[in-house]
Design an enzyme around this catalytic site. Structure first.
Site, PDB file in Angstrom:
ATOM      1  N   ASP A 176      -1.024  -3.076  -3.698  1.00 13.82           N
ATOM      2  CA  ASP A 176      -1.277  -1.826  -2.726  1.00 13.82           C
ATOM      3  C   ASP A 176      -0.298  -0.595  -2.787  1.00 13.82           C
ATOM      4  OD1 ASP A 176      -1.845  -0.523  -0.586  1.00 13.82           O
ATOM      5  OD2 ASP A 176      -0.871  -1.798   1.037  1.00 13.82           O
ATOM      6  N   ASP A 193      -4.391   5.863  -2.198  1.00 15.15           N
ATOM      7  CA  ASP A 193      -4.349   4.641  -1.555  1.00 15.15           C
ATOM      8  C   ASP A 193      -5.373   3.629  -2.109  1.00 15.15           C
ATOM      9  OD1 ASP A 193      -4.036   2.729   0.210  1.00 15.15           O
ATOM     10  OD2 ASP A 193      -4.968   3.741   1.790  1.00 15.15           O
TER      11      ASP A 193
END
Ligand SMILES: *[C@@H]1O[C@H](CO)[C@@H](O)[C@H](O)[C@H]1NC(C)=O
Ligand SMILES: *[C@@H]1O[C@H](CO)[C@@H](O)[C@H](O)[C@H]1NC(C)=O
Ligand SMILES: *[C@@H]1O[C@H](CO)[C@@H](O)[C@H](O)[C@H]1NC(C)=O
Ligand SMILES: *[C@@H]1O[C@H](CO)[C@@H](O)[C@H](O)[C@H]1NC(C)=O
Length: 472
Positions: free
Chosen positions: A356, A149
């Site tokens: 992201d 992440d």
């Protein structure tokens, strides 16, 4: 420049590629013919040792980076891969989480309009990280399958003892710190513990079982109701055989809510001090890169440290989003579809794109999204659209043995043009993998579908974000 400090985690790339790709039709450069068999999910993890060799200046051991649902994942999901609608929903919740976190404490409540909302009834994990990496934790090292992440910092792993109320079911046994000779909770008064507060990750102090030590509590609240909390701890982290990070700070997680992932935890790659690349910056310089494999049966890589020779990369400037210290922001300046540049005023891109890897689909402000969608639909006019209540662009390829898909290219500040992989960087489940982020000028997201096959280099030396095509 080759330095012993220079670590790389390379990857074996298993050979699962599109069965047919060839140049096609009227504009050979701008369209790609794709066999529809390549849209099928492949169930077999090829253990072929045929690899895409990493660049020669990368030497090191192998840590594969996998698709969460892929057959090569150590703990493959038993659930069906998510449908496009679910991916879209997860992606929007994710976007909302990143936004609200950046706005925390700013007294601002809305920046996005309407498109992003969190339905209260959704109790499952909707935080949409998709790719996992396997690392060794503790001494002796125990393999942990962690979601990657770039949108958060603190890494965590579910720890024993933990019952089924407090920890979600995972495929592997829980990590048991009592069986590791290098595990130590971080003391409450320490600077490391205090630094959690400034990133909104602190959660007070707790006593250990025999009441002899005050331990540092952590807490992370993601989008869609996913929460984790536990004891911020020190442990040995094995990135690759012989490549051990001593004193890696991570969360030993004792209470989770809302998660439905089967993985053992999460690996934070954001820009704040708690993330893996920042914690190990003395060793590897703080830069990192990864390549997300194009199909779920493929393998990509995560590498810590920048390559000494970056001549294969194109760089665009990168900042952090609203100075949140975590999210990476770049600026789009143009889009082309099938070789034709769309006429979009620069101004509408002003909000930038958050890079992201935990978000599936890319989000663009309203004008660029609408123009991209209509140009894509026009280029794909030969194929039937599946009617949808939403404004999705999903095709029914039943009966077609191959499909001609336009190339989509994104141009970033500095004139860096990146061709997305066709079809896997453009289509997800037969649907155009883009959605609207909000009004023109609002921030958008570069999702992980669009990153597929590109090596994405986050250059901590101020070089910005580098793209290298065809890396996995
Ligand atoms: C699970 O463990 C927690 C903390 O130890 C405890 O409070 C809770 O009652 C336990 N739940 C069950 C169902 O055993
Ligand atoms: C208390 O627990 C800690 C580990 O949590 C251990 O190191 C210590 O020896 C224990 N002390 C006593 C008196 O049992
Ligand atoms: C960097 O790599 C490129 C090939 O990718 C090569 O042409 C160039 O000579 C290399 N530069 C250095 C300084 O090694
Ligand atoms: C796709 O097309 C086939 C026949 O062309 C049809 O039978 C099927 O119902 C269609 N599926 C969807 C989801 O529209």
């Amino acid at each position: 420049m080759a330095s012993p400090l220079f670590l790389c985690i390379l990857l074996v790339v298993f050979g699962s590629y599109l069965s047919t790709i060839s140049a096609a039709g009227n504009d050979k450069e701008s369209f790609v013919v794709v066999s529809t068999s390549s849209f099928q999910t492949q169930d077999v993890c090829s253990t072929s040792t045929s690899t895409v060799m990493p660049r020669p200046d990368r030497a090191g051991a192998v840590v594969p980076l996998l698709h969460r649902h892929g057959p090569c994942a150590k703990s493959p999901s038993t659930d069906k891969p998510s449908s496009f609608a679910e991916a879209l929903h997860r992606s929007r919740v994710r976007a909302d989480y990143i936004m609200s976190r950046a706005l925390r404490g700013r007294g601002t409540t809305t920046i996005m309009e309407g498109k992003v909302s969190i339905p209260a009834h959704l109790g499952t994990s909707v935080d949409s990280q998709e790719y996992v990496v396997t690392l060794g934790l503790g001494t002796p090292a125990v393999e942990q399958v962690l979601l990657m992440d770039t949108g958060s910092d603190l890494s965590w792993v579910q720890c024993a003892p933990c019952n089924s109320t407090d920890c979600y079911p995972q495929k592997d046994p829980l990590f048991d710190p009592r069986k590791s000779s290098t595990y130590a909770p971080i003391p409450c008064g320490s600077d490391v513990c205090k630094s959690l507060q400034s990133n909104h990750l602190g959660n007070g102090c707790s006593m250990n079982d025999n009441g002899t030590q005050s331990q540092c509590g952590y807490r992370v609240q993601y989008g869609g109701g996913l929460k984790t909390r536990g004891v911020y701890s020190n442990e040995a982290l094995t990135l690759a055989p012989g490549e051990v990070v001593k004193d890696f700070h991570f969360g030993c997680a004792y209470k989770q809510r809302g998660a439905d992932d089967k993985t053992d935890g999460l690996l934070g790659l954001g820009g704040a001090p708690q993330s893996l690349p920042v914690q190990t910056s003395a060793l590897y310089g703080g830069s990192f890169s990864y390549c997300l494999p194009p199909v779920s049966s493929g393998t990509g890589f995560l590498a810590l440290g920048a390559p000494s020779n970056t001549s294969g990369f194109s760089f665009t400037p990168m900042t952090d989003f609203m100075d949140d210290g975590t999210s990476y922001l770049v600026k789009l300046t143009g889009i082309s579809v099938g070789g034709k540049q769309l006429r979009i005023p620069r101004k509408v891109f002003e909000g930038g794109l958050i890079v992201d890897c935990g978000n599936i689909i890319s989000h663009l402000p309203s004008t660029p999204y609408a123009k991209l969608r209509s140009a894509f639909r026009a280029a794909m006019a030969a194929y039937p659209l599946i009617p949808s209540d939403d404004d999705d662009t999903c095709y029914n390829f039943t009966g077609y043995s191959d499909v001609t898909v336009p190339k989509v290219a994104l141009t970033f500040t500095g004139g860096v043009t990146v061709d997305l992989d066709v079809p896997n960087g453009v289509l997800l489940d037969g649907c155009l993998a883009f959605t609207e982020s909000g009004s023109d000028g609002y921030v958008g997201f570069l999702g992980n579908v669009q990153m597929r096959t590109l090596e994405m280099l986050y250059d901590a030396r101020g070089g910005g974000l580098g793209f290298r095509a065809g890396a996995c």
